[in-house]
Design an enzyme around this catalytic site. Structure first.
Site, mmCIF file in Angstrom:
data_model
loop_
_atom_site.group_PDB
_atom_site.id
_atom_site.type_symbol
_atom_site.label_atom_id
_atom_site.label_comp_id
_atom_site.label_asym_id
_atom_site.label_seq_id
_atom_site.Cartn_x
_atom_site.Cartn_y
_atom_site.Cartn_z
ATOM 1 N N HIS A 367 -12.810 -2.800 4.998
ATOM 2 C CA HIS A 367 -13.134 -1.701 4.095
ATOM 3 C C HIS A 367 -12.838 -2.043 2.639
ATOM 4 O O HIS A 367 -12.081 -2.961 2.318
ATOM 5 C CB HIS A 367 -12.398 -0.413 4.506
ATOM 6 C CG HIS A 367 -10.908 -0.453 4.337
ATOM 7 N ND1 HIS A 367 -10.281 -0.135 3.155
ATOM 8 C CD2 HIS A 367 -9.917 -0.760 5.220
ATOM 9 C CE1 HIS A 367 -8.961 -0.241 3.311
ATOM 10 N NE2 HIS A 367 -8.713 -0.621 4.554
ATOM 11 N N CYS A 386 -5.742 -3.026 8.873
ATOM 12 C CA CYS A 386 -7.142 -3.225 8.513
ATOM 13 C C CYS A 386 -7.261 -4.314 7.446
ATOM 14 O O CYS A 386 -6.271 -4.770 6.885
ATOM 15 C CB CYS A 386 -7.748 -1.923 8.015
ATOM 16 S SG CYS A 386 -8.019 -0.703 9.317
#
Length: 483
Positions: A367, A386
């Site tokens: 992301h 992440c």
């Protein structure tokens, strides 16, 4: 959110469970069931007999015995011992075990950490061995067992170099007060290009680049720490990375995304060639990014962040509801039905403007991020697991280029402020990998710190498994083993 140099190419056990009968005779079929619904006994499981191994010639037995002595060359043990020559079933068993270890790893997947979610494909070496003996092609069969990647070959050569350094006494420990000559001699042990009269700043900069450090040319604390890592730890790192190569598929998708978790770098491959790379931010040591493979199927533009319960409990709820609302968070649900925290899409969203989704059991993804400062750092392990991307928009454009309705329009879609999911014209394979040791094209070894402590743990598991299974293996004093 909870929790590299590739390219020369790209068993499970059958568990039979027999339940003991509860009665001496099987119970009668219930007369209340109509014939169409009477229980039907499952068909018998057919177990194919193992492929027979043909008799070996004396020359073949001798060749295989010599081959078995090379376990240290493949990183299956840090040291080997002299062992008696094997023959018959004992030789066949040892060869099959070594073949499987070289092809899919020495450590059984049952002994993996859960977060090591990259799993090797099943492999049965028996048919190949039988064919190689019958056709007298043992060397060719053996050469096909190891991972077909330049990255693995580079580590194998690097392992031989560092074992030689170990056997010659290793290297001295430096201090902040070490003389320039002492520092230069230490650098020459790993870097043969260092010259006796070379500018020390230049030599230190090369070393710092090999360790993934800021190349200041100064003997700072981090550089000193890397230079003083024991040679046995470098060998353990090489062994661990060779093992991880053995978990990889024998042929990788030619178009793929690879993330080196330890180096915090993303590389995009097209046609099996790297076409672009970027810095990333990967999981902090207490929020490790998992090793896994999957496929990116879609991109969420202007994504909201549904804060994972673990992060909300630890980091957000303690701030209090009023503070959360002032910071733009929304509390969804009720105390009776359960509440969760959502950060709406926008320029301050923790996910930035883009999220790249792929299926995995850890709820991790790639992301964007509004926090850009970390990309300038050489220490970029700071996420909750992440992968934050330095250049998400160019990456998205490359992934949607095959769709004329989307090509060149990613930023336009972002500018609408609307949350929408865009399916990729073709899924893109993604590999999250943990490479802490790799060789340059000139053969020089590069190392990254082992932020999760996985290298020594995996090396210990390799060594312990070899001691249990391999008749040529001996306990190594180089690695502290724990059974």
């Amino acid at each position: 959110m909870n929790r590299p140099n590739l390219i020369r190419l790209s068993v499970s056990s059958l568990l039979a469970v027999a339940a003991a009968p509860l009665l001496a005779q099987p119970p009668a079929v219930s007369p209340t069931l109509p014939p169409a619904t009477q229980p039907v006994a499952p068909p018998p499981v057919t177990v194919m007999p193992p492929v027979p191994i043909p008799p070996m010639s004396a020359a073949q037995e001798s060749w295989l015995n010599d081959w078995l002595k090379g376990g240290t060359k493949e990183g299956l043990m840090a040291r080997s011992k002299a062992s008696q020559r094997l023959s018959g079933d004992a030789l066949v068993s040892a060869v099959l075990d070594r073949a499987k270890a070289l092809s899919t790893g020495r450590v059984d997947t049952a002994d993996f950490l859960q977060i090591w979610a990259l799993r090797p494909a099943p492999f049965d070496p028996r048919p190949g061995l039988a064919r190689a003996i019958a056709e007298d092609r043992l060397p060719q069969w053996v050469s096909s067992l190891t991972p077909p990647y330049a990255g693995y070959d580079g580590l194998r050569r690097g392992l031989a170099t560092y074992e030689r350094i170990r056997d010659e006494g290793g290297w001295p420990t430096l201090t902040a007060k070490s003389s320039p000559d002492a520092i230069r001699k230490r650098l020459m042990i790993e870097d043969k290009s260092v010259q006796p009269d070379e500018n020390l700043v230049d030599a230190l900069q090369r070393a710092q680049r090999r360790y993934g450090l800021n190349p200041t040319g100064l003997l700072d604390t981090r550089t000193l720490r890397e230079l003083n890592v024991p040679v046995d730890d470098r060998i353990a790192a090489i062994m661990a990375n060779m093992e991880r190569w053995r978990w990889m598929p024998r042929q990788l998708p030619v178009n793929r995304v690879q993330v080196n978790i330890a180096a915090a770098v993303l590389t995009l491959f097209e046609g099996d060639q790297p076409i672009t790379s970027m810095r990333a931010v990967t999981g902090a040591p207490d929020n490790a990014t998992p090793m896994l493979s999957s496929s990116i199927h879609s991109i969420v533009i202007n994504p909201p962040w549904n804060v994972p319960a673990s992060i909300a409990k630890k980091e957000l709820w303690p701030k209090g509801r009023a503070a959360l609302k002032r910071q733009g968070y929304k509390i969804v649900g009720t105390p009776e039905t359960g509440e969760r925290i959502v950060q709406p899409a926008g320029p301050n969203s923790a996910l930035g403007r883009l999220k790249f989704d792929f299926n995995n059991p850890f709820a991790v993804y790639l992301h964007d991020t509004p926090a850009r400062a970390k990309f300038a750092s050489y220490d970029r392990l700071a996420s909750h697991g992440c992968i934050r991307l330095e250049k998400p928009v160019p990456l998205a454009e490359l992934m949607v280029a095959g769709n004329p309705d989307l090509a060149g329009k990613v930023q336009t879609l972002i500018d609408t402020g609307k949350t929408q999911r865009v399916q990729l014209p073709k899924e893109v394979a993604v590999y999250l990998l943990y490479w802490t040791a790799f060789a340059s094209s000139n053969g020089t070894m590069n190392f990254r710190s082992d932020p999760y402590g996985w290298d020594k743990l995996l090396a210990q598991k390799i060594e312990a498994s070899s001691r249990r299974l391999d008749p040529t293996a001996a306990p190594s004093p180089a690695i502290a083993l724990k059974d």
